[in-house]
Motif scaffolding. Structure first.
Motif, PDB file in Angstrom:
ATOM      1  N   PHE A 444       1.082  -1.218   0.069  1.00  0.00           N
ATOM      2  CA  PHE A 444      -0.100  -0.008  -0.095  1.00  0.00           C
ATOM      3  C   PHE A 444       0.792   1.223   0.033  1.00  0.00           C
ATOM      4  CE2 PHE A 444      -2.437  -3.173   2.590  1.00  0.00           C
ATOM      5  CZ  PHE A 444      -3.491  -3.365   1.662  1.00  0.00           C
ATOM      6  N   VAL A 445       0.291   2.425  -0.353  1.00  0.00           N
ATOM      7  CA  VAL A 445       0.953   3.598  -0.400  1.00  0.00           C
ATOM      8  C   VAL A 445       0.801   4.138   1.108  1.00  0.00           C
ATOM      9  CG1 VAL A 445       0.906   6.339  -0.834  1.00  0.00           C
ATOM     10  CG2 VAL A 445       0.431   4.323  -2.702  1.00  0.00           C
ATOM     11  N   ARG A 446       1.914   4.327   1.814  1.00  0.00           N
ATOM     12  CA  ARG A 446       2.001   4.708   3.167  1.00  0.00           C
ATOM     13  C   ARG A 446       2.906   6.035   3.184  1.00  0.00           C
ATOM     14  NH1 ARG A 446      -1.976   4.040   6.158  1.00  0.00           N
ATOM     15  NH2 ARG A 446      -2.643   4.561   4.155  1.00  0.00           N
ATOM     16  N   THR A 447       2.323   7.043   3.153  1.00  0.00           N
ATOM     17  CA  THR A 447       3.107   8.112   2.975  1.00  0.00           C
ATOM     18  C   THR A 447       3.576   8.813   4.347  1.00  0.00           C
ATOM     19  OG1 THR A 447       1.441   9.817   3.541  1.00  0.00           O
ATOM     20  CG2 THR A 447       1.598   9.017   1.374  1.00  0.00           C
ATOM     21  N   LEU A 448       4.530   9.755   4.342  1.00  0.00           N
ATOM     22  CA  LEU A 448       5.063  10.233   5.718  1.00  0.00           C
ATOM     23  C   LEU A 448       3.889  10.672   6.700  1.00  0.00           C
ATOM     24  CD1 LEU A 448       7.658  10.988   7.519  1.00  0.00           C
ATOM     25  CD2 LEU A 448       7.281  13.327   6.395  1.00  0.00           C
ATOM     26  N   GLU A 449       2.824  11.344   6.011  1.00  0.00           N
ATOM     27  CA  GLU A 449       1.431  11.576   7.017  1.00  0.00           C
ATOM     28  C   GLU A 449       0.908  10.503   7.354  1.00  0.00           C
ATOM     29  OE1 GLU A 449      -2.176  14.684   6.820  1.00  0.00           O
ATOM     30  OE2 GLU A 449      -0.770  14.710   5.044  1.00  0.00           O
ATOM     31  N   ASP A 450       0.783   9.593   6.637  1.00  0.00           N
ATOM     32  CA  ASP A 450      -0.001   8.378   6.883  1.00  0.00           C
ATOM     33  C   ASP A 450       0.657   7.643   8.177  1.00  0.00           C
ATOM     34  OD1 ASP A 450      -1.879   8.271   4.846  1.00  0.00           O
ATOM     35  OD2 ASP A 450      -0.491   7.047   3.492  1.00  0.00           O
ATOM     36  N   VAL A 451       1.903   7.587   8.242  1.00  0.00           N
ATOM     37  CA  VAL A 451       2.783   7.050   9.390  1.00  0.00           C
ATOM     38  C   VAL A 451       2.545   7.962  10.714  1.00  0.00           C
ATOM     39  CG1 VAL A 451       4.808   6.440  10.312  1.00  0.00           C
ATOM     40  CG2 VAL A 451       4.543   5.612   8.026  1.00  0.00           C
ATOM     41  N   TYR A 452       2.527   9.160  10.403  1.00  0.00           N
ATOM     42  CA  TYR A 452       2.691  10.023  11.622  1.00  0.00           C
ATOM     43  C   TYR A 452       1.100   9.851  11.895  1.00  0.00           C
ATOM     44  CZ  TYR A 452       3.087  14.330  14.129  1.00  0.00           C
ATOM     45  OH  TYR A 452       3.215  15.205  15.429  1.00  0.00           O
ATOM     46  N   ARG A 512      -3.969  15.278  14.927  1.00  0.00           N
ATOM     47  CA  ARG A 512      -2.450  15.557  14.885  1.00  0.00           C
ATOM     48  C   ARG A 512      -1.965  16.721  13.990  1.00  0.00           C
ATOM     49  NH1 ARG A 512      -0.522   9.388  15.874  1.00  0.00           N
ATOM     50  NH2 ARG A 512      -1.690   9.273  17.570  1.00  0.00           N
ATOM     51  N   ASP A 513      -1.000  17.541  14.394  1.00  0.00           N
ATOM     52  CA  ASP A 513      -0.678  18.742  13.589  1.00  0.00           C
ATOM     53  C   ASP A 513       0.593  18.370  12.793  1.00  0.00           C
ATOM     54  OD1 ASP A 513      -0.193  21.194  12.703  1.00  0.00           O
ATOM     55  OD2 ASP A 513      -0.019  22.095  14.698  1.00  0.00           O
ATOM     56  N   PHE A 514       0.157  17.480  11.539  1.00  0.00           N
ATOM     57  CA  PHE A 514       1.232  17.291  10.556  1.00  0.00           C
ATOM     58  C   PHE A 514       1.870  18.506  10.092  1.00  0.00           C
ATOM     59  CE2 PHE A 514       2.369  15.886   6.334  1.00  0.00           C
ATOM     60  CZ  PHE A 514       3.473  14.870   6.520  1.00  0.00           C
ATOM     61  N   ALA A 515       1.342  19.609   9.839  1.00  0.00           N
ATOM     62  CA  ALA A 515       2.034  20.864   9.468  1.00  0.00           C
ATOM     63  C   ALA A 515       3.031  21.136  10.353  1.00  0.00           C
ATOM     64  CB  ALA A 515       1.036  21.897   9.226  1.00  0.00           C
ATOM     65  N   ASP A 516       2.826  20.931  11.776  1.00  0.00           N
ATOM     66  CA  ASP A 516       4.009  21.306  12.627  1.00  0.00           C
ATOM     67  C   ASP A 516       5.238  20.216  12.652  1.00  0.00           C
ATOM     68  OD1 ASP A 516       4.891  22.534  15.166  1.00  0.00           O
ATOM     69  OD2 ASP A 516       4.847  20.393  15.707  1.00  0.00           O
ATOM     70  N   PHE A 517       4.639  18.990  12.326  1.00  0.00           N
ATOM     71  CA  PHE A 517       5.630  17.946  12.314  1.00  0.00           C
ATOM     72  C   PHE A 517       6.541  18.447  11.018  1.00  0.00           C
ATOM     73  CE2 PHE A 517       7.219  13.784  10.544  1.00  0.00           C
ATOM     74  CZ  PHE A 517       8.053  13.505  11.623  1.00  0.00           C
ATOM     75  N   GLU A 518       5.867  18.914   9.870  1.00  0.00           N
ATOM     76  CA  GLU A 518       6.684  19.107   8.682  1.00  0.00           C
ATOM     77  C   GLU A 518       7.682  20.191   8.831  1.00  0.00           C
ATOM     78  OE1 GLU A 518       4.373  18.070   4.483  1.00  0.00           O
ATOM     79  OE2 GLU A 518       3.323  19.336   5.732  1.00  0.00           O
ATOM     80  N   ARG A 519       7.289  21.219   9.738  1.00  0.00           N
ATOM     81  CA  ARG A 519       8.123  22.292  10.001  1.00  0.00           C
ATOM     82  C   ARG A 519       9.094  21.738  10.739  1.00  0.00           C
ATOM     83  NH1 ARG A 519       9.756  25.310  13.745  1.00  0.00           N
ATOM     84  NH2 ARG A 519       8.742  24.137  15.544  1.00  0.00           N
ATOM     85  N   ARG A 520       8.961  21.114  11.633  1.00  0.00           N
ATOM     86  CA  ARG A 520      10.268  20.456  12.327  1.00  0.00           C
ATOM     87  C   ARG A 520      11.143  19.616  11.604  1.00  0.00           C
ATOM     88  NH1 ARG A 520       8.411  17.374  16.368  1.00  0.00           N
ATOM     89  NH2 ARG A 520       6.127  17.710  15.906  1.00  0.00           N
ATOM     90  N   MET A 521      10.397  18.818  10.590  1.00  0.00           N
ATOM     91  CA  MET A 521      11.246  17.843   9.836  1.00  0.00           C
ATOM     92  C   MET A 521      12.219  18.752   8.855  1.00  0.00           C
ATOM     93  SD  MET A 521      11.113  14.610  10.208  1.00  0.00           S
ATOM     94  CE  MET A 521      12.181  14.544   8.668  1.00  0.00           C
ATOM     95  N   TYR A 535      17.658   9.387   2.509  1.00  0.00           N
ATOM     96  CA  TYR A 535      16.245   9.384   3.114  1.00  0.00           C
ATOM     97  C   TYR A 535      15.665   9.613   1.834  1.00  0.00           C
ATOM     98  CZ  TYR A 535      17.345  14.526   3.476  1.00  0.00           C
ATOM     99  OH  TYR A 535      17.585  15.947   3.050  1.00  0.00           O
ATOM    100  N   ARG A 536      14.318   9.737   1.618  1.00  0.00           N
ATOM    101  CA  ARG A 536      13.344   9.864   0.282  1.00  0.00           C
ATOM    102  C   ARG A 536      13.098  11.659   0.567  1.00  0.00           C
ATOM    103  NH1 ARG A 536       8.585  11.460  -1.235  1.00  0.00           N
ATOM    104  NH2 ARG A 536       7.532  10.394  -3.352  1.00  0.00           N
ATOM    105  N   PRO A 537      13.685  12.341  -0.372  1.00  0.00           N
ATOM    106  CA  PRO A 537      13.298  13.892  -0.208  1.00  0.00           C
ATOM    107  C   PRO A 537      11.767  14.026  -0.167  1.00  0.00           C
ATOM    108  CG  PRO A 537      15.117  13.135  -1.785  1.00  0.00           C
ATOM    109  CD  PRO A 537      14.495  11.976  -1.511  1.00  0.00           C
ATOM    110  N   PRO A 538      11.398  14.880   0.338  1.00  0.00           N
ATOM    111  CA  PRO A 538       9.818  15.456   0.206  1.00  0.00           C
ATOM    112  C   PRO A 538       9.223  15.688  -1.034  1.00  0.00           C
ATOM    113  CG  PRO A 538      10.986  16.879   1.942  1.00  0.00           C
ATOM    114  CD  PRO A 538      11.904  15.986   1.267  1.00  0.00           C
ATOM    115  N   THR A 539      10.179  15.985  -2.085  1.00  0.00           N
ATOM    116  CA  THR A 539       9.786  16.204  -3.339  1.00  0.00           C
ATOM    117  C   THR A 539       9.725  14.912  -4.349  1.00  0.00           C
ATOM    118  OG1 THR A 539      12.249  16.795  -3.881  1.00  0.00           O
ATOM    119  CG2 THR A 539      10.504  18.734  -3.382  1.00  0.00           C
ATOM    120  N   GLY A 540      10.353  13.638  -3.801  1.00  0.00           N
ATOM    121  CA  GLY A 540      10.354  12.468  -4.341  1.00  0.00           C
ATOM    122  C   GLY A 540      11.648  11.836  -4.635  1.00  0.00           C
TER     123      GLY A 540
END
Length: 562
Positions: A444-452, A512-521, A535-540
């Motif tokens: 399945f597609v499991r994005t960073l947000e899905d795991v978060y 959950r505040d995924f936007a805040d997690f992205e800011r810290r990432m 790692y896999r960059p956010p852009t692919g």
């Protein structure tokens, strides 16, 4: 910002200056930043000496600061144990002005160590390098107080080194990456159909024969591509002792997995008498070069039991119960045992009759139950994949719930401890995006947000049942990960999200505040760069991270919800 100097805007805000996992409380101070220089003393209180050694070896190497034990200078970093803090909890106090002292306090030595991880993050990404990149630069820490403690005791990573072997140096590197993310359980998947990775001295053919295969399929098992060269490797017993000791210094428990009675073709290839010799010519078997589930499983005989008792005797010596908190656990697999050979085997049928069992399913339960009792008699705790629930378990056994939430719910309601690792959410071999550039797309597609947004505690449990959820872990199966770069790509940054899910007390999804997690990432990617993580960059994927033309097995539709 990427220099670690950003500050939270209000007292109590949980994000802190780009810290991952998010601390429970970050209170900015009014006294400015604390400076570190060549005269800054590192003062280790009783019980914190190991943390001081780690700080000098890592942060000291990165910054070029010697951190002497004593000196005349005013600057100090003080390590101490505060019994009023919870186990693994810590408090950083940096509100005494530019000269300090800066205090790293923990409820125990583990808490001081996790506090030291946050201390390192606050220094900025260059603190994660192995040598100074800007000699003579000034180092400082933001003033204020960080208070934190983990949500779950078990915060883990399962690494499969059987399908593709990871040399010892790579394993030690992953222990460092786990420590940097406050993960504390390393589930070490050491055996499978495709390879046996640990030296057992009384059974030398396990490493002479079972530790390598003649070739390897490249991609999913439907792929027509092969890598036509031998693949293998194993850890000597001293390698294992080193890995366990290295992990313990970082407050990480190593839980070994020796798979029985399925996923055992490599062992049968080395010792044919372990297989179902009355229905298959086991002398013709080799270590499996393909992926999937082999039909060649262990025979339910006394010969097999005595053989694996000998294996586990050496495993218990290599993985001592007192090394770290979860060291008493030994994982025995227990999953995906195909029973076709038992169904055809007169010997297996006779065993079923002699034991008064109903069928082959109960025969597997008997096999698992034997090692459950054997380990318990030696003061150890069995843990296995959720199939081991079938037929009942001894009270001390625990379950890794991988086929969704159901196994975890059943285990908790039956009074068993459980580690939640459902494949639909935290199998990091699954693809990270739906696009065609994703390398060897699996599952399945499991994005960073899905795991978060994964929630480890199943819905519907009572408070008492929920206490049986020890925690969670991510699982990294390496069939399509031929080297460390591919493991990095699949694991990161999603392992950082799982670490926050396991450590931080986050709101329930979907709040959950995924936007805040992205800011810290955005800050954390700089740390991963300094650590050399591919790692896999956010852009692919980057061009060299793709695997064009290598077939995978993407699954249709969204994963099932709990």
């Amino acid at each position: 910002m990427t220099d670690g100097t950003d500050r939270a805007g209000s007292a109590g805000k949980a994000d802190g200056p780009g810290v991952i996992p998010a601390p429970a409380r970050w209170t900015p101070g009014a006294a400015g930043r604390t400076r570190l220089d060549g005269g800054t003393v590192l003062e280790a209180g009783p019980g914190t000496e190991g943390v001081a050694r780690w700080l000098r070896a890592t942060v000291g190497a990165a910054t070029g600061l010697p951190f002497p034990e004593s000196g005349d200078g005013p600057g100090r970093v003080v390590l101490g144990i505060d019994p009023d803090l919870p186990p693994e909890g810590y408090r950083l106090v940096g509100d005494a002005g530019p000269e300090g002292p800066y205090r790293i306090l923990g409820g125990d030595a583990a808490g001081v160590f996790w506090g030291a991880q946050t201390f390192r993050q606050l220094l900025g990404p260059d603190a994660f390098r192995r040598a100074p990149v800007r000699p003579g630069r000034e180092w400082s820490l933001p003033g204020g107080t960080v208070e934190d403690a983990p949500r779950f005791r078990w915060r883990g990573l399962m690494l499969d080194v059987a399908r593709h072997f990871m040399p010892k140096e790579g394993v030690l590197r992953y222990l460092d990456l786990m420590a940097a993310h406050k993960l504390n359980v390393f589930h070490f998947h050491l055996t499978d159909d495709q390879g046996w990775r640990v030296e057992i001295r009384r059974h030398p053919r396990l490493t002479e024969i079972a530790s390598w295969r003649a070739r390897t399929r490249f991609g999913h098992r439907a792929s027509p591509l092969w890598e036509e060269k031998p693949h293998g490797g194993h850890y000597t017993q001293d390698d294992i002792r080193e890995i366990v000791a290295y992990a313990a210094e970082r407050h990480i428990s190593v839980v070994p997995e020796i798979d029985v009675p399925g996923h055992s073709q490599a062992a049968v290839a080395a010792y044919p008498e372990l297989g179902n010799t009355d229905v298959v010519d086991t002398t013709a078997l080799s270590v499996w070069d393909d992926w999937g589930i082999s039909p060649n499983v262990l025979a339910p005989t006394d010969t097999t039991l005595r053989f694996y008792e000998g294996v586990f005797e050496e495993i218990l010596e290599l993985f001592p119960a007192d090394a770290a908190e979860f060291s008493p656990f030994v994982h025995i697999g227990g999953d995906e045992c195909r029973k076709d050979q038992w169904t055809r085997s007169p010997a297996a049928k006779s065993r079923i009759a002699d034991l008064g069992l109903a069928d082959e399913d109960e025969l597997q339960s008997w096999f698992i139950g034997h090692f459950d009792r054997w380990l318990a008699a030696r003061g150890r705790r069995l843990i296995g994949w959720d199939e081991i629930l079938e037929g009942g378990l001894a009270p001390g056994a625990a379950v890794s719930s991988w086929r969704g939430y159901g196994g975890g719910v059943a285990a908790a309601r039956a009074g068993h401890d459980v580690v939640m690792c459902p494949e639909q959410y935290v199998y990091l071999d699954h693809r990270q995006a739906p696009g065609p550039d994703e390398p060897v797309p699996i599952g399945f597609v499991r994005t960073l947000e899905d795991v978060y947004r994964f929630e480890p505690v199943p819905a519907g449990l009572t408070a008492g049942e929920a206490r049986h959820v020890l925690g969670t872990q991510a699982n990294v199966w390496t069939e399509v990960m031929e080297d460390a770069g591919r493991v990095d790509y699949q694991a990161f940054p999603r392992l950082a999200a799982l670490a926050e899910v396991a450590w931080s007390r986050l709101p329930a999804p979907p709040e959950r505040d995924f936007a805040d997690f992205e800011r810290r990432m955005a800050v954390h990617y700089g740390r991963l760069d300094a650590l050399g993580v591919a790692y896999r960059p956010p852009t692919g994927p980057r061009p060299w991270q793709r695997r064009p033309g290598v077939p995978g097995r993407p699954l249709k539709g969204p994963p099932p919800h709990r």
